[in-house]
Design a protein around this motif. Structure first.
Motif, short mmCIF file in Angstrom:
data_model
loop_
_atom_site.label_atom_id
_atom_site.label_comp_id
_atom_site.label_asym_id
_atom_site.label_seq_id
_atom_site.Cartn_x
_atom_site.Cartn_y
_atom_site.Cartn_z
N ASP A 6 60.52 86.80 46.52
CA ASP A 6 59.61 85.52 46.97
C ASP A 6 60.22 84.28 46.08
O ASP A 6 59.34 83.10 46.19
CB ASP A 6 58.05 85.72 46.83
CG ASP A 6 57.80 86.02 45.16
OD1 ASP A 6 58.75 86.01 44.31
OD2 ASP A 6 56.63 86.39 44.97
N ASP A 7 61.12 84.12 45.32
CA ASP A 7 61.69 83.12 44.65
C ASP A 7 62.99 83.06 44.22
O ASP A 7 63.65 84.27 44.11
CB ASP A 7 60.77 82.70 43.48
CG ASP A 7 60.91 83.64 42.12
OD1 ASP A 7 62.08 84.10 42.06
OD2 ASP A 7 60.01 83.86 41.65
N GLY A 8 63.42 81.94 43.79
CA GLY A 8 65.09 81.94 43.62
C GLY A 8 65.54 82.66 42.52
O GLY A 8 66.56 83.34 42.29
N GLU A 9 64.71 82.65 41.44
CA GLU A 9 65.27 83.37 40.32
C GLU A 9 65.56 85.02 40.34
O GLU A 9 66.04 85.56 39.89
CB GLU A 9 64.23 82.95 38.89
CG GLU A 9 64.38 81.75 38.50
CD GLU A 9 65.88 81.17 37.92
OE1 GLU A 9 66.43 82.39 37.39
OE2 GLU A 9 66.08 80.14 38.51
N ARG A 10 64.19 85.28 40.93
CA ARG A 10 64.15 86.85 41.49
C ARG A 10 65.36 87.03 42.41
O ARG A 10 65.94 88.21 42.39
CB ARG A 10 62.99 87.46 42.02
CG ARG A 10 61.77 87.23 41.18
CD ARG A 10 60.60 87.88 41.77
NE ARG A 10 59.38 87.94 40.85
CZ ARG A 10 58.52 86.98 40.65
NH1 ARG A 10 58.51 86.08 41.17
NH2 ARG A 10 57.59 87.42 39.71
N LEU A 11 65.53 86.24 43.24
CA LEU A 11 66.84 86.42 44.31
C LEU A 11 68.24 86.49 43.34
O LEU A 11 68.89 87.34 43.59
CB LEU A 11 66.80 85.07 45.04
CG LEU A 11 68.08 84.93 46.02
CD1 LEU A 11 68.23 86.33 47.14
CD2 LEU A 11 68.00 83.86 46.90
N LEU A 12 68.38 85.56 42.39
CA LEU A 12 69.76 85.67 41.85
C LEU A 12 69.86 86.78 40.85
O LEU A 12 70.84 87.47 40.90
CB LEU A 12 69.73 84.35 40.71
CG LEU A 12 69.96 82.86 41.44
CD1 LEU A 12 69.77 81.85 40.22
CD2 LEU A 12 71.11 83.06 41.89
N ALA A 13 68.62 87.36 40.28
CA ALA A 13 68.61 88.54 39.52
C ALA A 13 68.87 89.86 40.58
O ALA A 13 69.64 90.67 40.19
CB ALA A 13 67.27 88.83 38.78
N LEU A 14 68.32 89.97 41.54
CA LEU A 14 68.46 90.95 42.53
C LEU A 14 70.07 90.94 43.11
O LEU A 14 70.68 92.00 43.03
CB LEU A 14 67.56 90.83 43.83
CG LEU A 14 67.66 91.84 44.82
CD1 LEU A 14 67.42 93.22 44.29
CD2 LEU A 14 66.69 91.79 45.82
N VAL A 15 70.32 89.98 43.51
CA VAL A 15 71.98 89.60 44.18
C VAL A 15 72.85 90.08 43.14
O VAL A 15 73.87 90.80 43.34
CB VAL A 15 72.20 88.31 44.25
CG1 VAL A 15 73.61 88.15 44.89
CG2 VAL A 15 71.26 87.89 45.74
N ARG A 16 72.50 89.60 41.76
CA ARG A 16 73.64 90.08 40.61
C ARG A 16 73.50 91.64 40.57
O ARG A 16 74.55 92.04 40.24
CB ARG A 16 73.23 89.35 39.54
CG ARG A 16 73.60 88.04 39.62
CD ARG A 16 72.91 87.31 38.19
NE ARG A 16 73.07 85.98 38.17
CZ ARG A 16 72.43 84.88 38.04
NH1 ARG A 16 71.44 85.22 36.97
NH2 ARG A 16 72.90 83.62 37.67
#
Length: 217
Positions: free
Chosen positions: A32-42
């Protein structure tokens, strides 16, 4: 192919996740937010990411910032940015920085599963996807002298489809004409507008979008 979804609306996340699974994609996660997105994609290294442009904490361009960081770190990842509003400046910002495997669509459009699946397929193939509403807005800009007046109605139609990121083959299918006819129209458009055609589809899209954004007097 594996996809990660990011949207701060629970209903939208669940809706996109369900649509993607119906279309045959594996959803590697939804946040639900950009920081979690970056962590998940990495961690997951998906082939594709679908992200809303406005997310917490400011609900301005967090999704766009996350998309830019993903493409800088993982250029082989296709990123589809969704927006509830027509924001050509944001679309052009994304495409100018990372044109290959980048897409920008209005959110209302991707709730048609066929449109969503087609956009993701094109991104996975290294193409560029631009919402037709944004192209229409740029084409319809009022100028003292219309730089597109040198084009025939058919050439304008072809140019708009080029700007959306469609290949010559896709344009031919859409307009029910031959590939060779499309090639001729594209060549005429670029020649009349003084643009350099390029075999690279995303560079061709950028050339047209830059022309439409700035225009010539």
């Amino acid at each position: 192919m594996r996809v990660v979804v990011a949207d701060d609306s629970l209903l939208t996340r669940e809706g996109l996740t369900a649509m993607l699974r119906r279309a045959g994609y594996e959803v590697a996660g939804a946040v639900d937010d950009g920081e979690r997105l970056l962590a998940l994609v990495r961690v997951e290294r998906p082939e594709l990411v679908v992200v809303d442009i406005r997310m917490p904490p400011t609900h301005t361009d967090e999704g766009l910032v996350a998309a830019e960081r993903i493409q800088s770190e993982l250029p082989e990842t296709g990123v589809l940015v969704l927006s509830q509003y027509v924001e050509p400046s944001y679309a052009l910002r994304l495409l100018e920085e990372h044109p290959e495997r980048s897409g920008y669509l209005l959110k209302e459009r991707v709730f048609d599963v066929a449109v969503l699946a087609d956009a993701l397929r094109r991104l996975a193939d290294g193409e560029t996807v631009v919402d037709p509403t944004i192209v229409a807005r740029l084409l319809g800009r009022r100028r003292a002298r219309d730089p597109l007046e040198v084009l025939t109605p058919r050439e304008r139609e072809v140019l708009a489809l080029v700007a959306e990121g469609l290949s010559n083959r896709a344009i031919a299918t859409r307009l029910v004409i031959t590939d060779r006819t499309v090639e001729a129209h594209v060549a005429q458009c670029f020649a009349k507008l003084g643009l350099l055609d390029d075999a690279s589809s995303h560079r061709r899209v950028l050339a047209v979008l830059a022309y439409l954004r700035v225009g010539r007097s």
